[in-house]
Design a protein around this motif. Structure first.
Motif, PDB file in Angstrom:
ATOM      1  N   UNK A  76      43.699-121.920  60.681  1.00 43.98           N
ATOM      2  CA  UNK A  76      44.012-122.730  60.773  1.00 43.98           C
ATOM      3  C   UNK A  76      42.538-123.558  61.727  1.00 43.98           C
ATOM      4  N   UNK A  77      42.267-122.536  62.429  1.00 44.14           N
ATOM      5  CA  UNK A  77      40.871-123.063  63.371  1.00 44.14           C
ATOM      6  C   UNK A  77      40.131-122.911  62.421  1.00 44.14           C
ATOM      7  N   UNK A  78      39.387-121.168  61.832  1.00 44.14           N
ATOM      8  CA  UNK A  78      38.770-121.288  61.310  1.00 44.14           C
ATOM      9  C   UNK A  78      38.637-122.223  60.254  1.00 44.14           C
ATOM     10  N   UNK A  79      40.007-123.040  59.430  1.00 43.40           N
ATOM     11  CA  UNK A  79      39.752-123.075  58.022  1.00 43.40           C
ATOM     12  C   UNK A  79      39.283-124.965  58.593  1.00 43.40           C
ATOM     13  N   UNK A  80      40.389-125.476  59.590  1.00 40.75           N
ATOM     14  CA  UNK A  80      39.124-126.529  59.930  1.00 40.75           C
ATOM     15  C   UNK A  80      37.914-127.061  59.961  1.00 40.75           C
TER      16      UNK A  80
END
Length: 392
Positions: A76-80
């Protein structure tokens, strides 16, 4: 998409045949044609490095690749982070998009891009669909516009009550609107999530024709100042209809791919940061060349970031550096060239921060105190912080 599989991986993570089944063969074929995007491991698996985005196979499988931003895998953090970086990508439709309004937790990347397009299209519709005079040819029971005598004689030899005419009609059926409608019809087959919104927008374009020769249609577009607000939407249309990836790839072994070179994303992201927080920063400076022969110059030098006031060169590299020996000689030679040609006493190599690592400064041998600094940029850090990266 019916029976669609989705697998999300982080850069450098291996993709095993047993995890995805038959679509792996399609990915293998893609890897053979595009080894810089997907590469083979020694044990026959695949992995991605330096490229992120999506690859959709003809069997409907979707591989979603996210950037590696730390040793801990938080997708999720990588996508953000990826979405924030896209905001700074040059010549893209993402620059003006309000990412804060986008809930990404449960959305695959492809669905996010569809939502971006639909949001941009919603803004366009609120501004007003552009009408134009469109040339029409019809056989009418009354005279309208200009009578086309040759066609009239051929078609109405018996039907004396009709007129074959040519006239201009003010209508929505112009090429830009046709491209948008065709994109909506294309996406209607690709997503279940946004069916209601797509149907709503298709109703707006109900009087507009679908197009079948997409390339020719794009060639007819003329974005003058009266239709400039169409630009972002049409860029998205080109991405979807012409499969126009931001990083080109070879072959037709997959149905759709939207890929981004992390080297360029990182370069633009760091460059935008320095433009925001420092004065007199030039990106992709092009004043100097490496060689000269007679009056002709060769090999234009283009450092990523040039700080004119201090004569400082900074170059970005999307590479995972875990220890000093991971720095390549090619990078060092390049920085030495910059230092000498620009007569700069401070040159910086900037890598992504994957873990806490500090490397002592270097001095180039045989120079008058020209130094090389290694710094790490935290792409997950606060872009507004002036001390996100320290040059001293």
């Amino acid at each position: 998409m019916k029976n669609q599989q989705l697998k999300t991986v982080i850069e450098y993570e291996e993709i095993k045949p047993s995890e995805i089944g038959d679509p792996f063969k399609e990915l293998e074929e893609f890897a053979k044609q595009n080894p810089t995007v997907l590469s083979f491991t020694r044990n026959g698996n695949l992995k991605s490095q330096n490229y992120v985005g999506i690859i959709q196979t003809k069997l409907g499988f979707v591989l979603e690749i996210l950037p590696k931003i730390s040793d801990e895998e938080d997708k999720d953090k990588s996508k953000a982070v990826l979405l924030r970086m896209l905001k700074t990508l040059r010549d893209s439709p993402f620059r003006n998009y309000q990412m804060a309004n986008l809930k990404i937790e449960k959305l695959p990347i492809f669905e996010i891009f569809i939502k971006m397009f639909l949001d941009e299209l919603g803004i366009l519709i609120r501004k007003g669909i552009k009408n134009d005079y469109v040339l029409q040819e019809e056989n009418l029971p009354y005279l309208k516009g200009k009578l086309k005598i040759s066609e009239h004689i051929i078609k109405n030899l018996i039907h004396k009550e009709k007129f074959f005419v040519e006239y201009n009609e003010y209508m929505q059926n112009r090429v830009e609107n046709q491209i948008i409608k065709t994109t909506l019809l294309f996406l209607q087959k690709k997503t279940k999530r946004f069916q209601k919104l797509i149907r709503k927008y298709l109703f707006v374009f109900d009087d507009v024709d679908e197009i079948y020769d997409v390339k020719s249609a794009f060639a007819k577009i003329s974005l003058d100042r009266t239709i400039k607000y169409y630009e972002n939407v049409l860029i998205f249309c080109k991405i979807f209809l012409l499969n126009r990836s931001f990083s080109p790839y070879k072959g037709d072994s997959v149905a759709f791919a939207l890929l981004f070179d992390m080297n360029r994303l990182f370069e633009d992201y760091v460059g935008s940061y320095f433009k925001k927080h420092y004065k007199n920063v030039v990106l992709q400076h092009r004043e100097y060349h490496l060689l000269r022969q007679g009056g002709e110059k060769f090999f234009n030098l283009r450092p990523d970031i040039y700080m004119e006031d201090e004569n400082i060169i900074l170059d970005t590299k999307w590479k995972i550096i875990k220890e000093e020996k991971d720095i390549s000689q090619d990078d060092l030679y390049q920085m030495f060239t910059y230092a000498m040609r620009y007569n700069s006493h401070k040159v910086y190599l900037i890598y992504p921060k994957i873990q806490d690592l500090k490397i002592d400064d270097f001095e180039f041998c045989g120079t008058d105190n020209k130094k090389l600094y290694i710094r790490f940029f935290d792409v997950d850090g606060d872009f507004e912080r002036e001390d996100l990266i320290r040059l001293n």
